[in-house]
Write a protein that holds these residues in place. Structure first.
Motif, short mmCIF file in Angstrom:
data_model
loop_
_atom_site.label_atom_id
_atom_site.label_comp_id
_atom_site.label_asym_id
_atom_site.label_seq_id
_atom_site.Cartn_x
_atom_site.Cartn_y
_atom_site.Cartn_z
N MET A 35 9.75 11.50 -7.68
CA MET A 35 10.42 11.69 -6.04
C MET A 35 11.66 11.50 -5.93
SD MET A 35 7.13 10.64 -3.90
CE MET A 35 5.61 11.20 -4.33
N ARG A 93 11.06 -0.10 -4.08
CA ARG A 93 10.24 -0.26 -2.92
C ARG A 93 8.99 0.22 -2.94
NH1 ARG A 93 8.53 -3.86 0.44
NH2 ARG A 93 10.27 -4.15 1.40
N GLU A 94 8.89 1.59 -3.23
CA GLU A 94 7.65 2.03 -3.39
C GLU A 94 6.86 1.70 -4.90
OE1 GLU A 94 8.69 6.36 -1.08
OE2 GLU A 94 8.30 6.54 -3.60
N ASP A 122 5.42 -1.47 -3.29
CA ASP A 122 4.32 -1.21 -2.35
C ASP A 122 2.96 -0.70 -3.23
OD1 ASP A 122 5.36 -2.09 0.00
OD2 ASP A 122 6.06 -0.02 0.39
N LEU A 123 3.10 0.13 -4.35
CA LEU A 123 2.10 0.41 -5.09
C LEU A 123 1.30 -0.77 -5.70
CD1 LEU A 123 3.12 3.76 -6.36
CD2 LEU A 123 1.04 3.59 -4.77
N ASN A 132 1.53 -3.89 -4.71
CA ASN A 132 1.00 -4.72 -3.64
C ASN A 132 -0.42 -4.16 -3.23
OD1 ASN A 132 3.08 -6.68 -3.71
ND2 ASN A 132 4.11 -5.63 -1.78
N ILE A 133 -0.38 -2.74 -3.20
CA ILE A 133 -2.04 -2.14 -2.85
C ILE A 133 -2.84 -2.40 -3.80
CG2 ILE A 133 -2.98 0.19 -2.42
CD1 ILE A 133 -0.43 1.31 -1.36
N LEU A 177 -4.86 3.99 -9.29
CA LEU A 177 -3.93 3.58 -8.51
C LEU A 177 -2.86 3.33 -9.69
CD1 LEU A 177 -2.78 3.26 -5.83
CD2 LEU A 177 -3.81 1.03 -5.78
N LEU A 232 -1.10 5.88 -11.02
CA LEU A 232 -0.03 6.48 -10.12
C LEU A 232 1.37 5.52 -9.99
CD1 LEU A 232 -2.20 7.84 -7.14
CD2 LEU A 232 -1.11 9.10 -8.44
N LEU A 255 0.06 -9.55 -1.31
CA LEU A 255 -0.52 -8.41 -0.93
C LEU A 255 0.68 -7.54 -0.07
CD1 LEU A 255 -2.97 -10.24 -1.72
CD2 LEU A 255 -4.18 -8.82 -0.07
N GLY A 256 1.88 -8.10 -0.09
CA GLY A 256 2.62 -7.56 0.93
C GLY A 256 3.75 -8.44 1.25
N ASP A 257 5.05 -8.00 1.89
CA ASP A 257 6.17 -8.83 1.94
C ASP A 257 5.80 -10.13 2.66
OD1 ASP A 257 7.73 -6.95 0.78
OD2 ASP A 257 8.73 -6.42 2.52
N MET A 312 -1.62 17.44 -11.09
CA MET A 312 -2.11 16.78 -12.16
C MET A 312 -3.31 17.81 -12.93
SD MET A 312 -2.52 12.92 -11.67
CE MET A 312 -1.28 11.96 -10.99
N ILE A 347 -9.37 4.18 -0.97
CA ILE A 347 -8.24 3.16 -1.27
C ILE A 347 -7.59 3.03 0.23
CG2 ILE A 347 -6.18 2.25 -2.29
CD1 ILE A 347 -6.98 3.88 -4.74
N LEU A 365 -7.60 -0.37 2.73
CA LEU A 365 -6.24 -0.90 3.40
C LEU A 365 -6.77 -1.04 4.90
CD1 LEU A 365 -3.23 0.89 1.70
CD2 LEU A 365 -4.30 -1.38 1.26
N ARG A 371 2.09 -3.50 5.90
CA ARG A 371 0.98 -2.85 5.48
C ARG A 371 1.04 -1.30 6.18
NH1 ARG A 371 -4.37 -4.09 4.50
NH2 ARG A 371 -3.14 -5.39 2.96
N ARG A 376 3.71 0.61 6.16
CA ARG A 376 4.64 0.97 5.03
C ARG A 376 3.56 1.48 3.87
NH1 ARG A 376 8.33 -2.63 4.07
NH2 ARG A 376 7.06 -3.19 2.28
N GLN A 377 2.68 0.64 3.44
CA GLN A 377 1.64 0.87 2.27
C GLN A 377 0.94 2.02 2.72
OE1 GLN A 377 -0.37 -2.94 2.08
NE2 GLN A 377 1.42 -4.04 1.00
N LEU A 415 2.91 5.11 2.66
CA LEU A 415 3.12 5.55 1.12
C LEU A 415 1.78 6.36 0.44
CD1 LEU A 415 4.53 5.82 -1.64
CD2 LEU A 415 4.03 3.43 -1.82
#
Lengths: 508, 508
Positions: free
Chosen positions: A1, A19-20, A23-24, A26-27, A54, A57, A244-246, B1, B27, B31, B47, B49-50, B53
């Protein structure tokens, strides 16, 4: 990306991509948290598939070729300030780690760890060590083969560096040696002195209601400074802390109806991990600097709030009354001093996770020692069960009557590399002792503050000196900055000697 | 893919790719569920932002060009059996919908809906309709422009088809007309007859404890057949049902301390949605057939278990005793008949979501009618507030004294297209009436079974005739298969007349 950016935009593009990835991750943590807390029982298989997707990814994102080239370009720039240098170095290290191993080896390891873990879940209750030997031998081979792709002379160091950056097996072995030499006789003296009394007898009048246990633990950690607007506590089989997040750092606890100390100290322990994560400065969140720096430093914070604060006399001066009020029938006639003693009962047991503050390190260090021998080729896997028994005899004076509480006890060696899994626990205790001594020097009223539930000064000192920095400094650098000394077992031993000689009236 | 596959492997490759799209959507649901239930308050921004994404990744997966070519190839094959044809048609429809609109328009809509929603959250409490007019005018333009890219002569139909496949604004308008003509005088007669008594007065002795409310509701839906090994119930501000995985279908409820009916009927309602999803045959899960077929059919199931079962006399024969046992003080002297009447109190109110079974449809149908006029260009946005008031006067004989409970009441028109948002609610009631009449014919002992808490026969009949099929048949086909008739308001009206003439002793 990642698309092409001008030289000036490269830094921001790097941060955006990183950051992405975070975030992944964290998800993934959200899925894991839900799996441990609230997932309906029939949903486990489907959740596993979601996690695998996930994770695929996230891995693709973390190993993206354009991102790799971006890191390369940034590495060639000469205009980065030290904080940026450190940020980039951590990202490049992670990228290298994710891309360095041949795909064939990654696949083989993943398949083998899965098979070994499944076999262990069956072998442990069956005491079937013989069946695990060939699997563990293969694990050791893979552990060494993978280390061969890393840039370390000692394969053990490659794994230690992953969780305790910059530390080496030799450095750790020396410090653990110092600690062990003093600890073995100390445990002997304490257990002998304590033999006549049963320090936990006062608390044996259960049952202790769950709601009251949770409420009391949450009262304490709210006082500590755990921020419930950025986290929460739930129940799980194995307690953990998870980001789980910031601004989402959750903890879990477990409980026993017959012993309220179990949930309490689990809550205090995880709150220490969480306050470390919550204390990282905002600017670092979502960057390579935005996490705890090592398993040792992390453990120093959980153990500090659990043991050095939570198992102190001042702690029970502060909370004894509320604890008795939560369980008026069950704790009738139990004094603050009784609670202090009950929370510091020592026993030479077989199970690491049930061990008390004093003996816990012996469990950990003997495992580290066995790992070290295995990796150096001085101990064969087939001799590991016997070596385990000898080590327990030498260190704790006890031997497991079976294998499930012996060599098959911990999952760590049976679902991944046979290296680097244990040292963080005791490194944490050692560092915790150093950090707490430094805090005590800066805060001469610390015990009185604890007895008055004034945790602001201690929490503030830790945030200022440790938490806010995230991964800005390596663990060794951090210890130096905070204490003015290298890593050393001295302050921790001094703390133990002082506490237990007072508790059990022995000269240590 | 998606990679190139042989003709024979194309079908499996399609299913594999679709499965991944579903897993990503699930998923996203995890969230969303966590956000509504347990997310710490400070974590909301992260959240978001997650979610953005993940939604981007899911969209990329759903619009993958290789996947599109695969669907194309499969569409050219002549060897698919009807079930495969339907499966593929649904996937192609979804792919077309995700790829058809110009990127410019998608971006403009997304930006505009976000801005409009934010404005609405402020305009509603301020009663500021004037400020919303230009935004809603633009929404209407975008709604029509986007519909222009779809293959429907009437733009309204493009949106109805998205939630209630195969139905048209004309078909719905005709059936709603039938229902409305009968319902307006029915409501008048019932509210006149009921005026002398306050049917809910018996339940006004609160407070009703949360734990007891939840336990009672869960007892009922366990009897209904909601499977707690594949789901759970939590608390949220707005109740919902959500599929988080193949075997993970959760519900939420809300509660009021002064009225235990609120939580109870919310739980029963969501359990109906959930049992539909749980009843889909295993082979369909993770495929385009693996979901409820339309908002109308979904609502038929929630309303069936909430109203046709849960607000029946037989229901209170079954549960009156347990309900009183849950609240012995609060419900002293309250009979089963009192509970039956209290759960069926009718009032001509202003708020759709608080409306009773009888008046609810009037709220819905007048909104559908206004939508229809807007889309046809017969009503201007600037005249909508007045048209709203007239419609309430004509249908319910009441008018809102302010705009926040008038034209600004529902979020639906203020965060997306001004079309297709409401009809499903009343379609569900109408279908529920038809399905329940068919079930009653197949199960002559139905009332006695309900009174004995024997829900197996009804649940089994619904699973056999409706649930298992997922999206195998269009809503119109399903109604035909199950009832032997086209969609018709007749059975639902007959049910209402029978129930309310008995309840209020009026000739209807």
């Amino acid at each position: 990306m990642t698309t092409t950016h001008s030289q000036g935009g490269d830094w921001q593009a790097f941060l955006d991509h990183y950051r992405e990835i975070r975030d992944l991750n964290n998800i993934e943590s959200v899925l894991g948290w839900d799996q441990s807390t609230y997932l309906p029982e029939a949903a486990a298989e489907g959740r596993g598939r979601q996690q695998a997707l996930l994770s695929r990814l996230a891995h693709a994102h973390a190993t993206d070729a354009d991102y790799g080239r971006l890191l390369e370009r940034l590495g060639n720039r000469g205009d980065l300030v030290p904080e940026q240098e450190r940020t980039l170095a951590l990202a490049r290290k992670a990228f290298g780690r994710s891309t360095r191993l041949p795909e064939r080896l990654v696949g083989e390891m993943s398949e083998h760890w899965g098979r070994t873990y499944t076999a262990w879940t069956k072998a442990r209750p069956a005491n079937d060590w013989a069946g695990m030997i060939p699997l563990l031998e293969k694990s050791l081979d893979l552990t060494l083969e993978a280390a061969g792709h890393e840039d370390f002379a000692n394969p053990h160091d490659a794994y230690i560096d992953q969780s305790d950056e910059g530390m080496s097996a030799d450095q750790i072995a020396q410090i653990f040696g110092d600690l062990q030499r003093e600890l073995v006789p100390l445990v002997e003296a304490v257990t002998a002195a304590q033999a006549a009394e049963d320090a936990s007898r006062q608390l044996s009048r259960g049952p202790f209601g769950l709601a009251q246990q949770l409420a009391f633990g949450e009262e304490v950690i709210r006082d500590y400074g755990y921020d419930f607007s950025r986290g929460r506590q739930d129940l799980t089989h194995h307690p953990f802390m998870s980001r789980l997040g910031d601004r989402d750092v959750r903890i879990t606890t477990r409980y026993r109806e017959d012993d309220p100390m179990d949930a309490l100290y689990s809550t205090l322990h995880e709150s220490g991990h969480a306050m470390y994560e919550m204390g990282i400065q905002d600017a670092y969140l979502g960057t390579p600097l935005g996490g705890g720096v090592s398993s040792g430093v992390h453990e120093s914070q959980s153990r500090l709030w659990e043991n050095l604060v939570g198992r102190s006399r001042a702690f029970w001066t502060a909370y004894g009354e509320d604890f008795r009020a939560a369980f008026p029938e069950q704790l009738r006639g139990v004094s603050d001093e009784d609670l202090y003693r009950a929370s510091n009962a020592v026993s030479r047991s077989l199970i690491r996770t049930d061990a008390d503050e004093l003996t816990y390190n012996l469990h950990v260090m003997l495992r580290f020692g066995l790992e070290r021998e295995l990796l150096a080729g001085r101990l064969a896997v087939r001799d590991l069960a016997d070596a385990w028994q000898s080590a327990y005899q030498d260190n704790l004076g006890v031997q497991s009557p079976d294998l499930k509480d012996g060599v098959l006890q911990d999952v760590h060696w049976f679902f991944g590399p046979v290296a680097g899994a244990f040292q963080g626990y005791t490194l944490g205790n050692i560092m915790g002792g150093q950090f707490f001594a430094a805090a005590r020097q800066a805060l001469p009223e610390l015990d009185d503050q604890i007895a008055r539930r004034e945790f602001g000064p201690l929490h503030g000192w830790l945030r200022e000196n440790i938490y806010q920095h995230g991964r800005r400094y390596t663990p060794n650098e951090l210890v130096q900055r905070v204490t003015g000394s290298d890593l050393s077992a001295g302050p921790y031993l001094e703390y133990l000697r002082g506490k237990y000689s007072d508790l059990y009236g022995v000269q240590l």
